[in-house]
Design a protein around this motif. Structure first.
Motif, PDB file in Angstrom:
ATOM      1  N   ILE A 196       2.423   0.435 -10.836  1.00 25.99           N
ATOM      2  CA  ILE A 196       1.158   0.505 -10.132  1.00 25.99           C
ATOM      3  C   ILE A 196       0.228  -0.765 -10.511  1.00 25.99           C
ATOM      4  N   GLU A 197       0.019  -1.108 -11.725  1.00 28.16           N
ATOM      5  CA  GLU A 197      -0.706  -2.251 -12.107  1.00 28.16           C
ATOM      6  C   GLU A 197      -0.253  -3.496 -11.163  1.00 28.16           C
ATOM      7  N   ASN A 211       4.216   5.517  -5.679  1.00 29.32           N
ATOM      8  CA  ASN A 211       4.218   5.323  -7.409  1.00 29.32           C
ATOM      9  C   ASN A 211       2.916   6.325  -7.948  1.00 29.32           C
ATOM     10  N   GLU A 212       1.968   6.279  -7.110  1.00 32.77           N
ATOM     11  CA  GLU A 212       0.718   7.167  -7.459  1.00 32.77           C
ATOM     12  C   GLU A 212       1.088   8.674  -7.528  1.00 32.77           C
ATOM     13  N   GLU A 246       0.865  -1.116   0.113  1.00 32.03           N
ATOM     14  CA  GLU A 246      -0.136  -0.067  -0.224  1.00 32.03           C
ATOM     15  C   GLU A 246       0.745   1.167  -0.068  1.00 32.03           C
ATOM     16  N   LYS A 302       3.374   3.258 -14.516  1.00 34.97           N
ATOM     17  CA  LYS A 302       2.176   2.727 -14.775  1.00 34.97           C
ATOM     18  C   LYS A 302       2.031   1.464 -14.369  1.00 34.97           C
ATOM     19  N   SER A 356       3.177   9.413 -10.276  1.00 33.36           N
ATOM     20  CA  SER A 356       2.533   9.697 -11.789  1.00 33.36           C
ATOM     21  C   SER A 356       1.904  10.875 -11.739  1.00 33.36           C
ATOM     22  N   LYS A 357       1.476  11.432 -10.585  1.00 30.67           N
ATOM     23  CA  LYS A 357       0.712  12.824 -10.625  1.00 30.67           C
ATOM     24  C   LYS A 357       1.694  13.795 -11.007  1.00 30.67           C
ATOM     25  N   THR A 405      -0.866  -3.236  -7.711  1.00 32.45           N
ATOM     26  CA  THR A 405      -2.341  -3.267  -7.434  1.00 32.45           C
ATOM     27  C   THR A 405      -2.866  -4.805  -7.416  1.00 32.45           C
ATOM     28  N   LEU A 464       2.319   1.700  -3.383  1.00 40.14           N
ATOM     29  CA  LEU A 464       1.273   2.192  -4.373  1.00 40.14           C
ATOM     30  C   LEU A 464       1.166   3.728  -4.340  1.00 40.14           C
ATOM     31  N   LYS A 465       1.013   4.105  -2.949  1.00 39.17           N
ATOM     32  CA  LYS A 465       0.761   5.546  -2.812  1.00 39.17           C
ATOM     33  C   LYS A 465       2.099   6.268  -3.175  1.00 39.17           C
TER      34      LYS A 465
END
Length: 119
Positions: free
Chosen positions: A77-78, A37-38, A31, A74, A41-42, A81, A34-35
């Motif tokens: 992230i995939e 990497n998000e 988790e 990306k 991405s932003k 997830t 993931l945060k």
């Protein structure tokens, strides 16, 4: 004999709990990744088209193609997830096993108490 069986079941239950804890910790770590990497991405979305992207490799910053960097993030992230979903399924299965084992142990404990009262 019944007490020894109960003790063995208790140890099996404790092993289940330890394994459950490890899986939950892995999920928590994913988790966090993931945060992170998000957020990256932003940040990529906020960059101008001519911006230069660097990747930290060891102690060195290496210039990287922006499209490649975006694609890599990306994909990461995939992957993360899908791993989180897999671990959540595993957590649910382990919770069911623990509940079943807990129920069995309660029944065994009640039977042992009944035997002791009769003796």
């Amino acid at each position: 004999m019944a007490a020894a069986k109960f003790e063995a079941e208790m140890q099996a239950f404790q092993a289940l709990q330890r394994e459950f804890t490890k899986v939950v910790q892995s999920r928590t770590q994913l988790e966090s990744q993931l945060k992170e990497n998000e957020m990256v991405s932003k940040e990529f979305d906020l960059l101008k088209d001519d911006a230069t992207v660097y990747k930290l490799i060891g102690p060195v910053l290496v210039k990287q193609d922006r499209a490649e960097a975006t694609t890599n993030v990306k994909k990461r992230i995939e992957f993360i997830t899908s791993e989180i979903k897999r671990l959540e399924k595993q957590i649910n299965e382990m919770e069911e096993k623990q509940e079943k084992k807990r129920s069995e142990m309660m029944q065994m404990q009640q039977a042992l108490q009944a035997q002791r009262q009769q003796a």
